[in-house]
Design an enzyme around this catalytic site. Structure first.
Site, short mmCIF file in Angstrom:
data_model
loop_
_atom_site.label_atom_id
_atom_site.label_comp_id
_atom_site.label_asym_id
_atom_site.label_seq_id
_atom_site.Cartn_x
_atom_site.Cartn_y
_atom_site.Cartn_z
N LYS A 17 -17.74 7.16 12.41
CA LYS A 17 -16.89 6.14 12.35
C LYS A 17 -15.50 6.32 11.45
O LYS A 17 -14.60 5.98 11.78
CB LYS A 17 -17.89 5.23 11.67
CG LYS A 17 -17.01 3.95 10.86
CD LYS A 17 -17.81 2.94 10.29
CE LYS A 17 -18.02 2.85 8.78
NZ LYS A 17 -16.87 2.53 8.22
N ASN A 18 -16.00 7.01 10.18
CA ASN A 18 -14.85 7.30 9.18
C ASN A 18 -13.93 8.38 9.57
O ASN A 18 -12.63 8.33 9.01
CB ASN A 18 -15.34 7.83 7.91
CG ASN A 18 -15.99 6.68 7.29
OD1 ASN A 18 -16.13 5.39 7.56
ND2 ASN A 18 -16.70 6.90 6.19
N ARG A 89 -11.27 -2.52 6.37
CA ARG A 89 -10.55 -1.66 5.54
C ARG A 89 -9.66 -0.82 6.08
O ARG A 89 -8.52 -0.37 5.79
CB ARG A 89 -11.27 -1.49 4.08
CG ARG A 89 -10.33 -1.02 3.10
CD ARG A 89 -11.06 -0.55 1.87
NE ARG A 89 -10.67 0.54 1.05
CZ ARG A 89 -9.48 0.26 0.25
NH1 ARG A 89 -9.19 -1.02 0.12
NH2 ARG A 89 -9.05 1.24 -0.25
N ASP A 113 -4.90 -9.54 -2.60
CA ASP A 113 -4.50 -8.16 -3.56
C ASP A 113 -3.13 -8.02 -3.92
O ASP A 113 -2.23 -8.32 -3.14
CB ASP A 113 -5.12 -7.21 -2.66
CG ASP A 113 -6.10 -6.55 -3.04
OD1 ASP A 113 -6.95 -7.20 -3.95
OD2 ASP A 113 -6.38 -5.20 -2.72
N ASP A 302 -21.87 7.08 0.42
CA ASP A 302 -22.27 6.19 1.92
C ASP A 302 -23.63 6.55 1.96
O ASP A 302 -24.31 5.95 2.81
CB ASP A 302 -21.39 6.78 2.96
CG ASP A 302 -20.18 5.91 2.72
OD1 ASP A 302 -19.85 4.98 2.02
OD2 ASP A 302 -19.17 6.37 3.97
N VAL A 324 -18.28 6.43 -7.29
CA VAL A 324 -16.98 6.23 -6.40
C VAL A 324 -16.62 4.71 -6.55
O VAL A 324 -15.54 4.32 -6.51
CB VAL A 324 -17.19 7.03 -4.96
CG1 VAL A 324 -16.12 6.49 -4.11
CG2 VAL A 324 -17.49 8.08 -5.07
C1 UD1 Z 1 -13.58 5.82 2.76
C2 UD1 Z 1 -14.69 5.74 3.71
C3 UD1 Z 1 -15.86 5.01 3.02
C4 UD1 Z 1 -16.60 5.91 1.94
C5 UD1 Z 1 -15.17 6.43 1.01
C6 UD1 Z 1 -15.46 7.25 -0.10
C7 UD1 Z 1 -13.40 5.12 5.79
C8 UD1 Z 1 -13.36 3.84 6.76
N1 UD1 Z 1 -14.38 4.45 4.57
O1 UD1 Z 1 -13.23 4.59 1.99
O2 UD1 Z 1 -17.16 4.89 3.96
O3 UD1 Z 1 -17.29 5.40 1.28
O4 UD1 Z 1 -14.25 6.74 1.69
O5 UD1 Z 1 -16.18 8.35 0.47
O6 UD1 Z 1 -13.27 6.02 6.02
N2 UD1 Z 1 -9.15 3.68 -4.91
C9 UD1 Z 1 -7.96 3.16 -5.64
N3 UD1 Z 1 -6.83 2.95 -5.33
C10 UD1 Z 1 -6.44 3.40 -3.96
C11 UD1 Z 1 -7.38 3.86 -3.16
C12 UD1 Z 1 -8.57 3.92 -3.64
O7 UD1 Z 1 -8.40 2.78 -6.68
O8 UD1 Z 1 -5.20 3.37 -3.67
C13 UD1 Z 1 -10.56 3.53 -5.25
C14 UD1 Z 1 -11.29 2.60 -4.55
O9 UD1 Z 1 -11.28 1.37 -5.10
C15 UD1 Z 1 -12.69 3.41 -4.67
C16 UD1 Z 1 -12.37 4.90 -4.56
O10 UD1 Z 1 -10.89 4.94 -5.08
O11 UD1 Z 1 -13.17 3.15 -5.88
C17 UD1 Z 1 -12.53 5.41 -3.37
O12 UD1 Z 1 -11.92 4.94 -2.41
P1 UD1 Z 1 -11.37 5.90 -1.20
O13 UD1 Z 1 -11.80 7.34 -1.41
O14 UD1 Z 1 -9.81 5.55 -0.81
O15 UD1 Z 1 -12.43 5.11 0.01
P2 UD1 Z 1 -11.88 4.51 1.42
O16 UD1 Z 1 -10.85 5.30 2.03
O17 UD1 Z 1 -11.61 2.95 1.13
#
Ligand code: UD1
Length: 419
Positions: A17-18, A89, A113, A302, A324
């Site tokens: 999926k990701n 998202r 946001d 996850d 995370v």
């Molecule tokens: C992706 C995955 C999700 C997985 C996560 C971490 C997809 C669709 N989803 O989510 O299943 O759990 O990676 O492996 O691929 N953050 C910030 N600022 C930002 C971006 C992120 O503070 O600009 C924070 C988020 O709030 C979170 C952490 O960083 O606490 C990790 O987020 P991120 O690695 O970006 O996860 P996603 O890409 O949303």
């Protein structure tokens, strides 16, 4: 479902999926027909297909073969449907490709946001480093660039998966060199890099934490097979251990689950890698293990609910730490209803051995929590009802059917309310 089964047999792991959601977004980078295979039959893929359609693409999906074609127009639209965007998202992944190729992208923000808030700050700051002007207009994140983006050096505060992907997809068509440092290293990012390379992008450092992207003038559509879903594979592996079963996880990539399989071995499981997958078997009550989630190659967040469910039926005390996301422990409330002995404190949870989980009615708060509750239900005494299973449909294709084929006494009730 009625608990008490031992999962046994074989399960086939579909594409991740990701990964596939980002591959779909990347198709916006080149006009013409992109072909993706190993596309999982999950809800999020349907939503992303609708997002692309509203941007002018023509999407065809052959569920029987797991193939999808995306015909991207020469000039895609800039604004994705806000209702669709709010549903997943991952749709934020269209930002980079659209601003990089067309000079404008509009993506609605979830729940008002603001720029600079935790959720998207690294995406926004990175795009600004590449020369985009990013603003909020009526609750919509708008990124614009008057000409091509300009390559730049970007250091991420945290190896964010989504930010790394967006900046990669913005950088591939930028002028000059883009360096993304402290990049996330998840296998799905390497898969995206591979796909972008097949489209004609020039990327060095694939799989590492420093990605160097040499911008090119244009990209061409490509054909690509989605990397297998390590989280789905890990979920069935944990299920095999919890139920003291024996499952061959076909198409599972053991090398993407290094620390997970190491932990399951420490819990007493036998893991055999080979023959297009890996086999996990267990014949005793699991020993407790401690787990700390971290960006890849650390233990994946996850798989946190699933591993907490495992610890709830293990012998001994375990300490689980989530680094995370801060809302994962909502799941623990539901697990308590099944009789788990656990206590959360900040981003830690201590799990003590329960004599026996007992079936109850519980509710899935997200896709992984749903999977964790189903696994717990498989070992609970009596009947467990899991509600809100539409969350599970977001990431697990045929979950109920697969578990039933492995011997679970599980069914899905009409209206998709219970599993
Ligand atoms: C992706 C995955 C999700 C997985 C996560 C971490 C997809 C669709 N989803 O989510 O299943 O759990 O990676 O492996 O691929 N953050 C910030 N600022 C930002 C971006 C992120 O503070 O600009 C924070 C988020 O709030 C979170 C952490 O960083 O606490 C990790 O987020 P991120 O690695 O970006 O996860 P996603 O890409 O949303």
């Amino acid at each position: 479902m009625t608990g008490g089964c031992q999962l046994a047999g074989e399960v086939l792991i579909p594409g991740a999926k990701n990964s596939v959601l980002k591959l779909m977004a990347a198709s916006l980078l080149a006009p013409g027909v992109t072909t993706l295979s190993a596309v999982p039959e999950i809800l999020d893929v349907d939503v992303m297909a609708d997002v692309l359609t509203t941007l002018g693409a023509t999407v065809h999906r052959d569920v029987a073969t797991g193939t999808m074609t995306i015909d991207t127009p020469v000039t895609p639209g800039a604004a994705a449907d806000p209702d669709l965007v709010r549903r997943i998202r991952a749709s934020v992944a269209i930002l980079g490709p659209l601003v990089g190729r067309c000079g404008e992208a509009r993506v609605a923000l979830p729940g008002g946001d603001a720029i600079g808030s935790r959720a998207l700050d690294m995406h926004v700051n990175g795009l600004r480093r590449l020369g985009a002007v990013v603003d909020i207009e009526d609750g919509v994140l708008v990124a614009r660039s008057s000409g091509r983006l300009q390559g730049a050096a970007i250091w991420l505060d945290f190896p964010s998966v989504g930010a790394t992907e967006n900046l990669l997809m913005a950088g591939v068509l930028a002028k000059g060199t883009t360096v993304v440092d402290n990049a996330a290293r998840e296998p799905e990012i390497a898969d995206l890099c591979q796909f972008l390379t097949e489209m004609g992008a020039r990327i060095e450092g694939i799989g590492g934490s420093t990605l160097v992207i040499e911008g090119v003038d244009e990209l061409r559509p490509a054909t690509h097979e989605t990397v297998p879903d390590r989280i789905v594979a890990g979920t069935y592996a944990i299920g095999a251990v919890m139920t003291r079963g024996d499952v061959f996880i076909r198409n599972g990539r053991a090398e993407h689950l290094g620390i997970v399989l190491e932990k399951l071995s420490a819990a007493g499981a036998i893991v055999d890698v080979g023959g297009d997958g890996f086999r996990v078997s267990m014949d005793d009550r699991p020993r407790s293990i401690d787990v700390v989630t971290l960006p890849y190659p650390g233990f994946p967040t996850d798989l946190l609910p699933q591993i907490i469910a495992l610890e709830a039926v293990s012998q001994g005390v375990s300490l689980i730490t989530e680094n995370v996301f801060d809302s994962r422990f909502v799941f623990c409330r539901e697990l308590l209803r099944l009789g788990a002995q656990l206590r959360t404190d900040g981003h830690h949870v201590v799990v003590r051995p329960a004599t026996q989980l007992v079936g109850a009615s519980v509710s899935a708060s997200d896709v992984r929590a749903g999977a964790g509750l189903v696994l717990a239900g498989l070992v609970a005494d009596g009947i467990t009802e899991v509600h809100e299973v539409h969350h599970i449909d977001r990431g697990y294709a045929g979950f109920v059917e697969n578990l039933r084929a492995l011997g679970a006494d599980i069914r899905r009730e009409r209206d998709a309310v219970a599993a």
